[in-house]
Motif scaffolding. Sequence first.
Motif, PDB file in Angstrom:
ATOM      1  N   ASP A   1       0.837  -1.211   0.000  1.00 49.38           N
ATOM      2  CA  ASP A   1       0.000   0.000   0.000  1.00 49.38           C
ATOM      3  C   ASP A   1       0.872   1.262   0.000  1.00 49.38           C
ATOM      4  O   ASP A   1       0.536   2.249  -0.662  1.00 49.38           O
ATOM      5  N   ILE A   2       1.984   1.238   0.734  1.00 49.46           N
ATOM      6  CA  ILE A   2       2.882   2.410   0.767  1.00 49.46           C
ATOM      7  C   ILE A   2       3.440   2.662  -0.644  1.00 49.46           C
ATOM      8  O   ILE A   2       3.452   3.792  -1.130  1.00 49.46           O
ATOM      9  N   PHE A   3       3.850   1.587  -1.314  1.00 53.17           N
ATOM     10  CA  PHE A   3       4.365   1.758  -2.684  1.00 53.17           C
ATOM     11  C   PHE A   3       3.278   2.284  -3.628  1.00 53.17           C
ATOM     12  O   PHE A   3       3.515   3.176  -4.433  1.00 53.17           O
ATOM     13  N   ARG A   4       2.063   1.716  -3.517  1.00 53.02           N
ATOM     14  CA  ARG A   4       0.988   2.160  -4.419  1.00 53.02           C
ATOM     15  C   ARG A   4       0.607   3.612  -4.169  1.00 53.02           C
ATOM     16  O   ARG A   4       0.329   4.362  -5.099  1.00 53.02           O
ATOM     17  N   LYS A   5       0.661   4.050  -2.915  1.00 54.63           N
ATOM     18  CA  LYS A   5       0.348   5.441  -2.594  1.00 54.63           C
ATOM     19  C   LYS A   5       1.413   6.354  -3.227  1.00 54.63           C
ATOM     20  O   LYS A   5       1.097   7.380  -3.836  1.00 54.63           O
ATOM     21  N   ASN A   6       2.669   5.952  -3.106  1.00 51.47           N
ATOM     22  CA  ASN A   6       3.748   6.739  -3.685  1.00 51.47           C
ATOM     23  C   ASN A   6       3.668   6.785  -5.206  1.00 51.47           C
ATOM     24  O   ASN A   6       3.980   7.798  -5.818  1.00 51.47           O
TER      25      ASN A   6
ATOM     26  N   GLY B   1       7.842   5.820  -5.591  1.00 48.37           N
ATOM     27  CA  GLY B   1       6.773   5.151  -6.327  1.00 48.37           C
ATOM     28  C   GLY B   1       7.225   4.714  -7.709  1.00 48.37           C
ATOM     29  O   GLY B   1       6.951   3.595  -8.148  1.00 48.37           O
ATOM     30  N   LEU B   2       7.964   5.598  -8.393  1.00 48.85           N
ATOM     31  CA  LEU B   2       8.415   5.274  -9.748  1.00 48.85           C
ATOM     32  C   LEU B   2       9.431   4.135  -9.729  1.00 48.85           C
ATOM     33  O   LEU B   2       9.429   3.264 -10.589  1.00 48.85           O
ATOM     34  N   LYS B   3      10.267   4.123  -8.688  1.00 50.40           N
ATOM     35  CA  LYS B   3      11.254   3.056  -8.568  1.00 50.40           C
ATOM     36  C   LYS B   3      10.550   1.723  -8.296  1.00 50.40           C
ATOM     37  O   LYS B   3      10.825   0.707  -8.937  1.00 50.40           O
TER      38      LYS B   3
END
Length: 214
Positions: free
Chosen positions: A33-38, A46-48
């Motif tokens: 969820d943290i990655f998807r939010k970013n 997020g892009l990484k």
Amino acid sequence: MRLVIMGPPGAGKGTQAAMIAEEFSIPHVSTGDIFRKNLKEGTPLGLKAKEYMNKGLLVPDETVVAIVKDRLSDEDCKNGFLLDGFPRTVAQAEALDGVLTDMDMQIDYVLSIDVPKEVLVERAVGRRVCTSCGVTYHVKYNSPSREGLCDACGSELIQREDDREETVARRIEVYLKQTKPLIAYYSEKGLLISIDGGQGIKEVGVQIVKALEK
Ligand code: AP5
Ligand code: MG
Ligand code: ZN
């Protein structure tokens, strides 16, 4: 209570984590969820992460560990937390042990949700998520009252980009190779609670609450 919930993609970690977080009043910390939010906010993180997520691969350990370390130092994690989707490699589990030792804390239990492989693909492919509040649905097992719209906030529901069948298959392979060894890791520490995730959402929830209340 300091908990980890683990299991293959589509096992129901996020679904059960939302219930447990509410039941025991602890924050639900999901690295996915943290990655998807970013990603939604277009941050460099997020892009990484997107490069790896869309291929069904794991984001490098250093990146994930740094994020979790940072999140666990927040005030709301002082009295407990539920980690969902982290750790996912033995290296991450060892790093987590170090981070918690430094904070004078330890994990109480690790819930491992077990689900047969054929069921996982159906669950992941049929999953729909809210574009706004992140609530998760399933076209067959947990459908919203109005098709394609979130019950909680009314926003549009979409399929996650990594929920296409080929990517789900890759994520399951990655789980078996890189994450499943954690079952032995936590079992040896006496922390593991195995949950039969092949039942309905409510039944699985009841099993978890019973196991934690013991
Ligand atoms: P992440 O978001 O953690 O995905 P995942 O582990 O693959 O798990 P899912 O979220 O797909 O499944 P879930 O178990 O939460 O199932 P859910 O409850 O939604 O990670 C995504 C990516 O981010 C990774 O691939 C990686 O690239 C990266 N990443 C994240 N953490 C990382 C880390 N630590 N290290 C490196 N990279 C990391 O349920 C699924 C569906 O089934 C839903 O539709 C639900 O309604 C339905 N359902 C749930 N339970 C039941 C039931 N009992 N019966 C019927 N249907 C059910
Ligand atoms: Mg999830
Ligand atoms: Zn919503």
